[in-house]
Design an enzyme around this catalytic site. Structure first.
Site, PDB file in Angstrom:
ATOM      1  N   ARG A  46      42.727  51.891  28.562  1.00 13.33           N
ATOM      2  CA  ARG A  46      42.439  51.389  29.878  1.00 13.33           C
ATOM      3  C   ARG A  46      43.107  50.127  30.175  1.00 13.33           C
ATOM      4  O   ARG A  46      43.343  49.362  29.019  1.00 13.33           O
ATOM      5  CB  ARG A  46      40.766  51.734  29.361  1.00 13.33           C
ATOM      6  N   ALA A  48      43.991  48.067  33.451  1.00 14.18           N
ATOM      7  CA  ALA A  48      45.170  48.321  34.592  1.00 14.18           C
ATOM      8  C   ALA A  48      46.343  48.491  34.246  1.00 14.18           C
ATOM      9  O   ALA A  48      47.226  49.240  34.194  1.00 14.18           O
ATOM     10  CB  ALA A  48      44.605  47.609  35.918  1.00 14.18           C
ATOM     11  N   ARG A  89      44.106  58.695  37.226  1.00 13.59           N
ATOM     12  CA  ARG A  89      42.879  57.237  37.372  1.00 13.59           C
ATOM     13  C   ARG A  89      43.473  57.156  38.680  1.00 13.59           C
ATOM     14  O   ARG A  89      44.794  56.658  38.914  1.00 13.59           O
ATOM     15  CB  ARG A  89      42.402  56.705  36.710  1.00 13.59           C
ATOM     16  N   ASP A 239      41.863  46.152  39.726  1.00 13.55           N
ATOM     17  CA  ASP A 239      42.283  46.964  39.183  1.00 13.55           C
ATOM     18  C   ASP A 239      43.488  47.239  40.203  1.00 13.55           C
ATOM     19  O   ASP A 239      44.389  47.812  40.798  1.00 13.55           O
ATOM     20  CB  ASP A 239      41.096  48.742  38.842  1.00 13.55           C
TER      21      ASP A 239
HETATM   22  O1  MRU Z   1      37.281  51.140  33.886  1.00 12.10           O
HETATM   23  P1  MRU Z   1      38.706  50.504  32.962  1.00 12.10           P
HETATM   24  O2  MRU Z   1      37.767  50.614  31.688  1.00 12.10           O
HETATM   25  O3  MRU Z   1      39.884  51.323  33.089  1.00 12.10           O
HETATM   26  O4  MRU Z   1      38.393  49.215  34.022  1.00 12.10           O
HETATM   27  C1  MRU Z   1      39.422  48.388  33.550  1.00 12.10           C
HETATM   28  C2  MRU Z   1      38.714  47.108  34.484  1.00 12.10           C
HETATM   29  O5  MRU Z   1      38.058  47.140  35.495  1.00 12.10           O
HETATM   30  C3  MRU Z   1      39.616  45.840  34.248  1.00 12.10           C
HETATM   31  O6  MRU Z   1      38.786  44.505  34.557  1.00 12.10           O
HETATM   32  C4  MRU Z   1      40.648  46.171  34.902  1.00 12.10           C
HETATM   33  O7  MRU Z   1      41.474  46.340  34.640  1.00 12.10           O
HETATM   34  C5  MRU Z   1      41.949  44.229  34.593  1.00 12.10           C
HETATM   35  S1  MRU Z   1      42.229  44.428  33.160  1.00 12.10           S
HETATM   36  C6  MRU Z   1      43.173  43.823  32.845  1.00 12.10           C
END
Ligand code: MRU
Length: 362
Positions: A46, A48, A89, A239
């Site tokens: 998980r 982005a 996703r 994201d």
């Molecule tokens: O649902 P997730 O855990 O994938 O959400 C991740 C985030 O919201 C992070 O802040 C985002 O991907 C930026 S990351 C490096």
């Protein structure tokens, strides 16, 4: 990196199952396209940038499964795998950005009449290039953002944006790692990040492993620590960022930005160019993933709400650009007005070769 959250070697894709951290460091071998899709959907991998890189390698897994015998079959296998993984996703644009690059690689080579082996080699090289480029982008974000991390400061962060989320040195955590390596001392407040606790389980774990002073807080404690004057900077990831700077990030980010405004605390978003979606004029068009009610009512196996209660659980929210002090990117810090600054970043589609970016990072 404290851990290697994803490994591609000998034609095999292996990840750490992030849902089992910090209790257990368990590895998963993703041998089918379906297992890659599930791993992304279930948040076993998980963040982005991490899902972008994982999806690129996931295309290789999908192609292996189909065992194509002609160049045309390779192209079909890539497009089928990319179409399927894109449904795992919806919010993080890094996913479709990486998949589009994989598609473009075979489209160009097939058009040039390349044989099967060349297409397959090109695909693996492109997945590795996405991976390597991502590492360089995160390092650059760390360098560019480190000056914001002042000696003795209190820094609040949300969700998890370190090595697990990026398979590199991070986005919002990268400036912290960088400043720490430079010998600066600061205190990080990590929001626990309901409902799936990425802050508690992952960020606290990663920062402790690095020896960074971290204090875990409940999400609803953020206003209080700001009021107590203990936060001088807020750093979050993203994201998807629209062309006007509106930013989708983990649910709860928007409320932090409002709180930051109320307490006069600078609020920065750290992200590479691959997280900017220039095709969207504002955050209203960003697709927001809805998560299963069970993650709220019985997270981690323990029921915490009455059976059958209706639940609303968007995984992300959108912070309006006017609440954002700046964007920490590999190209430096973008300041308002964001339209022009963001338009100068490369497009997110696969229409630009990555090489110039890597060159500029050297
Ligand atoms: O649902 P997730 O855990 O994938 O959400 C991740 C985030 O919201 C992070 O802040 C985002 O991907 C930026 S990351 C490096």
């Amino acid at each position: 990196l404290a851990v290697e959250a994803l490994h591609w070697g000998e034609d095999r894709l292996r990840i750490i199952d992030q849902t089992r951290l910090p209790g257990e460091v368990a590895y998963l071998q993703l041998e089918t396209l379906e297992s890659v899709w599930q791993a992304i959907r279930r948040l076993q991998v998980r963040g982005a940038p991490a899902i972008g890189v994982c999806a690129a390698y996931g295309v290789l897994v999908g192609v292996q499964e189909k065992a194509p015998g002609t160049p045309g079959e390779v192209v079909t296998a890539v497009n089928d795998a990319a179409d399927y993984l894109a449904t795992s996703r919806p919010t993080a644009v890094n996913l479709t950005w990486a998949l589009d690059r994989m598609r473009a690689t075979v489209d160009e080579s097939e058009a040039a009449g390349a044989p099967c082996e060349t297409l397959l080699e090109g695909l693996e090289a492109e997945a590795r290039a996405i991976d390597t480029e991502n590492q360089a982008l995160c390092e650059a974000i760390g360098r560019e953002g480190a000056a914001l991390v002042r000696e003795g400061a209190g820094i609040l962060t949300h969700c998890n944006t370190g090595s697990l989320a990026t398979l590199a040195s991070g986005t919002a955590l990268a400036p912290l790692f960088h400043a720490h390596r430079e010998g600066r001392h600061f205190q990080v407040f990590a929001d626990e990040t309901r409902p799936l606790l990425q802050g508690a389980r992952l960020t606290a774990w990663e920062l402790m492993q690095e020896g960074i002073d971290v204090t875990l807080i409940c999400d609803n404690t953020a206003a209080q620590v700001m009021r107590e004057g203990r936060v001088q900077l807020i750093l979050v990831g993203a994201d998807r960022i629209a062309a006007n700077g509106d930013t989708a990030n983990k649910i709860g980010t928007y409320s932090l930005a409002v709180l930051a405004k109320a307490h006069d605390v600078p609020f920065y978003v750290a992200a590479p160019y691959s997280t900017f979606d220039l095709a969207l004029t504002s955050g209203d068009a960003i697709p927001i993933e809805q998560r299963d009610a069970a993650e709220v009512t019985e997270g981690f196996g323990c029921r915490t709400a009455p059976k059958g209660v209706p639940v609303y659980s968007p995984a992300f929210d959108v912070t309006p650009a006017h609440l954002i002090t700046g964007f920490i990117t590999e190209r430096g810090i973008l300041r308002p007005p964001y339209h022009e600054a963001i338009a100068a970043l490369p497009p997110t589609a696969a229409c630009e070769a990555p090489q110039p970016i890597l060159e500029s990072l050297k």
